[in-house]
Design a protein around this motif. Structure first.
Motif, mmCIF file in Angstrom:
data_model
loop_
_atom_site.group_PDB
_atom_site.id
_atom_site.type_symbol
_atom_site.label_atom_id
_atom_site.label_comp_id
_atom_site.label_asym_id
_atom_site.label_seq_id
_atom_site.Cartn_x
_atom_site.Cartn_y
_atom_site.Cartn_z
ATOM 1 N N GLY A 93 72.032 60.015 47.015
ATOM 2 C CA GLY A 93 72.204 58.687 46.455
ATOM 3 C C GLY A 93 72.169 58.590 44.942
ATOM 4 O O GLY A 93 72.017 57.494 44.398
ATOM 5 N N TYR A 142 69.116 64.006 54.840
ATOM 6 C CA TYR A 142 69.383 62.648 54.322
ATOM 7 C C TYR A 142 70.108 61.753 55.334
ATOM 8 O O TYR A 142 70.234 60.553 55.085
ATOM 9 C CB TYR A 142 70.225 62.745 53.044
ATOM 10 C CG TYR A 142 69.558 63.557 51.958
ATOM 11 C CD1 TYR A 142 68.547 63.015 51.177
ATOM 12 C CD2 TYR A 142 69.938 64.883 51.725
ATOM 13 C CE1 TYR A 142 67.941 63.766 50.177
ATOM 14 C CE2 TYR A 142 69.340 65.644 50.728
ATOM 15 C CZ TYR A 142 68.340 65.078 49.959
ATOM 16 O OH TYR A 142 67.737 65.822 48.983
ATOM 17 N N ASN A 143 70.573 62.338 56.419
ATOM 18 C CA ASN A 143 71.315 61.586 57.438
ATOM 19 C C ASN A 143 72.500 60.839 56.814
ATOM 20 O O ASN A 143 72.803 59.695 57.178
ATOM 21 C CB ASN A 143 70.391 60.602 58.162
ATOM 22 C CG ASN A 143 70.995 60.090 59.458
ATOM 23 O OD1 ASN A 143 71.814 60.773 60.081
ATOM 24 N ND2 ASN A 143 70.620 58.887 59.856
ATOM 25 N N ARG A 144 73.166 61.489 55.883
ATOM 26 C CA ARG A 144 74.347 60.918 55.238
ATOM 27 C C ARG A 144 75.398 62.014 55.064
ATOM 28 O O ARG A 144 75.059 63.174 54.830
ATOM 29 C CB ARG A 144 74.012 60.323 53.858
ATOM 30 C CG ARG A 144 73.078 59.123 53.897
ATOM 31 C CD ARG A 144 72.868 58.554 52.485
ATOM 32 N NE ARG A 144 74.094 57.919 52.004
ATOM 33 C CZ ARG A 144 74.721 58.240 50.871
ATOM 34 N NH1 ARG A 144 74.240 59.208 50.104
ATOM 35 N NH2 ARG A 144 75.810 57.607 50.503
ATOM 36 N N ASP A 145 76.658 61.604 55.140
ATOM 37 C CA ASP A 145 77.760 62.550 54.959
ATOM 38 C C ASP A 145 78.905 61.826 54.244
ATOM 39 O O ASP A 145 79.993 61.630 54.807
ATOM 40 C CB ASP A 145 78.219 63.088 56.317
ATOM 41 C CG ASP A 145 79.271 64.190 56.185
ATOM 42 O OD1 ASP A 145 79.350 64.796 55.095
ATOM 43 O OD2 ASP A 145 80.007 64.426 57.157
ATOM 44 N N PRO A 146 78.668 61.429 52.995
ATOM 45 C CA PRO A 146 79.659 60.590 52.291
ATOM 46 C C PRO A 146 80.997 61.281 52.057
ATOM 47 O O PRO A 146 82.013 60.597 51.915
ATOM 48 C CB PRO A 146 78.956 60.256 50.975
ATOM 49 C CG PRO A 146 77.949 61.342 50.781
ATOM 50 C CD PRO A 146 77.505 61.719 52.138
ATOM 51 N N PHE A 156 72.712 67.319 55.644
ATOM 52 C CA PHE A 156 72.967 66.173 56.517
ATOM 53 C C PHE A 156 71.707 65.795 57.296
ATOM 54 O O PHE A 156 71.365 64.611 57.433
ATOM 55 C CB PHE A 156 74.108 66.491 57.487
ATOM 56 C CG PHE A 156 74.371 65.402 58.483
ATOM 57 C CD1 PHE A 156 74.997 64.227 58.098
ATOM 58 C CD2 PHE A 156 73.978 65.549 59.814
ATOM 59 C CE1 PHE A 156 75.225 63.213 59.022
ATOM 60 C CE2 PHE A 156 74.202 64.541 60.735
ATOM 61 C CZ PHE A 156 74.827 63.372 60.335
ATOM 62 N N VAL A 173 74.674 63.211 47.910
ATOM 63 C CA VAL A 173 74.281 62.789 49.257
ATOM 64 C C VAL A 173 72.970 62.011 49.206
ATOM 65 O O VAL A 173 72.768 61.048 49.950
ATOM 66 C CB VAL A 173 74.160 64.007 50.190
ATOM 67 C CG1 VAL A 173 73.629 63.586 51.562
ATOM 68 C CG2 VAL A 173 75.504 64.702 50.334
#
Length: 498
Positions: A438, A486-490, A483, A436
């Motif tokens: 990166g 990182y404000n991401r949820d791949p 989440f 998450v």
């Protein structure tokens, strides 16, 4: 008109005095002149004052150091009252404040405070100290025994193995240390006095029998709050007849002496894997860390080949995946990648956890990794393969949530979340957070790691599934935190139930 003292002296010496009064006047004049001379040289008084003050200070210092409560004739406690040494000093600090204790206190010279030497097997720790985890469930002690070459190797190599173990599995460290020539940091879990005694005995055995462990390995310790150790570390006295060629049998001999209550406690209570992983990792002193378990064995010349590769690596967010295979107990440890692939083709080796839980290592793509030693693929003629140098075989493109690779990365990766204890969701949650955040996952070749035994589900105890279920519930909160961080949820984890 004033007359100098010198003139007065000359005049008076030429003058003849016939009476007592005249003689006395002459003597008074001489004394006044002498005082005037001394006053003309004030530095004489200053020098005398400095000497006096210096000797006074020396005398006062000696008196202060000689305490009234210090018995210079103290020879130590009686033989039946000898205090336990704590690994730091040869003397024991007074614990009580009773009058008798103070009166019998020995004179302590600062030179008596001796730390254990790097070659010593006595743990450099005070069980009354240590540092707690955030929930105060476990107390940890950093680098309690340090290999004699550990610091030098940490300067030479860019990576360090960070591994962890219970006391019962420490024998696996022998083979790891013989294959990995760089520094190794291991965190050992001990629960209670019985476990602690076995650890000290086996540690002495390991360091006595195996130079790679004595030179390359630093040991750290973690213990649960529920079973803290009471006695301070001691210099373990090994029994006669120990065989340096049988590390596993020797450990079993030590462990068999433990009580049933000790064994039962360890079976019923969780093993804090993530606490130990963080402890081992942060006692490495290198830029890169190779995170493993104690029974994961690196291939031949692994550390040197990897070191050359890392010298040319400029990627801060790369996790270099090391393919891991299970090995049939009847075979010898493969000497190289070609040997390993040959064993796999015969069914004597297979990807780690392939039968137990295929998702554990599936994303590594072992088929793709083995291409360069298969003549049918036509990849065996490339120059980099011929050179034997470590290189990126391929990138992990099919990452999935349960992926748990053993990898090498900079020591800036996220820590293992210590709310996950026991089995299940311990390693994969940390790898998930890396993804998450990166990080790229790149599979290296031709180096690899091995694990003895072809595992099956039949050998898995029921309590592991219970622990897995508890950790699954904890993950619901963990994924929301990741989440938010990182404000991401791949992997779209927020849209599906766990």
């Amino acid at each position: 008109m004033s007359v100098s003292c010198l003139q007065w002296e000359k005049l008076m010496r030429r003058t003849q005095y016939g009476d007592l009064a005249s003689f006395r006047n002459r003597q008074n004049v001489i004394r006044r002149c002498e005082l005037l001379k001394l006053g003309c040289r004030p530095w004489n008084l200053s020098l005398v004052s400095v000497i006096i003050v210096t000797f006074s200070n020396m005398l006062l210092t000696m008196l202060l150091l000689q305490s009234e409560d210090c018995d210079t004739n103290y020879t130590g406690p009686a033989d039946d009252q000898q205090p336990e040494t704590n690994g730091f000093t040869e003397w024991n600090l007074a614990v009580g404040t009773s009058e008798s204790a103070v009166q019998q206190q020995p004179c302590i010279d600062a030179r008596d405070y001796q730390q254990a030497t790097p070659e010593s097997d006595v743990l450099r720790m005070d069980v009354r100290l240590g540092r707690w985890d955030v929930r105060r469930l476990y107390k940890m002690f950093d680098s309690v025994v340090v290999g004699s070459q550990y610091t030098a190797l940490s300067d030479k190599y860019l990576s360090c193995i960070a591994t962890q173990s219970s006391v019962e599995k420490l024998h696996s460290l022998v083979q790891v240390a013989h294959y990995w020539t760089g520094p190794i940091s291991i965190a050992v879990f001990t629960a209670g006095d019985e476990d602690f005694v076995v650890f000290q005995e086996y540690l002495s055995y390991l360091r006595k029998c195996y130079a790679p462990i004595r030179e390359r390995v630093t040991f750290s310790v973690a213990m649960p709050k529920a079973r803290l150790v009471n006695g301070q570390p001691k210099d373990a006295q090994l029994p006669e007849g120990l065989d340096c060629l049988k590390p596993e049998a020797t450990l079993n001999r030590f462990v068999q002496g433990q009580s049933k209550a000790q064994t039962t406690w360890k079976t019923k209570n969780v093993y804090p894997q993530n606490h130990l992983r963080n402890l081992a990792r942060k006692n490495c002193q290198t830029d890169y860390v190779f995170l493993t378990d104690v029974d994961i064995i690196p291939s031949s010349n692994f550390s040197d080949l990897l070191n050359e590769f890392l010298k040319n690596s400029a990627c801060d967010k790369c996790a270099y995946v090391i393919p891991t295979y299970e090995l049939d107990m009847r075979v010898r440890f493969p000497q190289n990648k070609t040997d390993l692939v040959r064993l796999a083709n015969k069914g004597l080796a297979r990807p780690f956890h392939q039968k137990v839980f295929i998702h554990n290592q599936y994303a590594t793509n072992f088929t793709r990794w083995s291409w360069d030693v298969s003549t049918s693929r036509g990849a065996g003629d490339s120059e980099i393969v011929k050179s034997g140098k470590v290189h990126v075989s391929h990138e992990v493109t099919n990452f999935e949530f349960f992926y748990e690779p053993f990898y090498v990365a900079r020591d800036t990766v996220p820590a293992h979340d210590e709310r996950f204890m026991g089995y299940g969701y311990t390693r994969n949650t940390q790898v998930y957070e890396m993804y998450v955040a990166g990080y790229e996952f790149l599979v290296l070749s031709p180096i690899f790691t091995g694990h003895w035994g072809l595992q099956t589900k039949k050998g898995r105890p029921a309590w592991r599934e219970r622990q897995n279920s508890l950790n699954r519930k904890l993950f619901e909160g963990f994924k929301k935190e990741v989440f938010a961080r990182y404000n991401r949820d791949p992997l779209k984890m927020m849209k599906r139930p766990n």
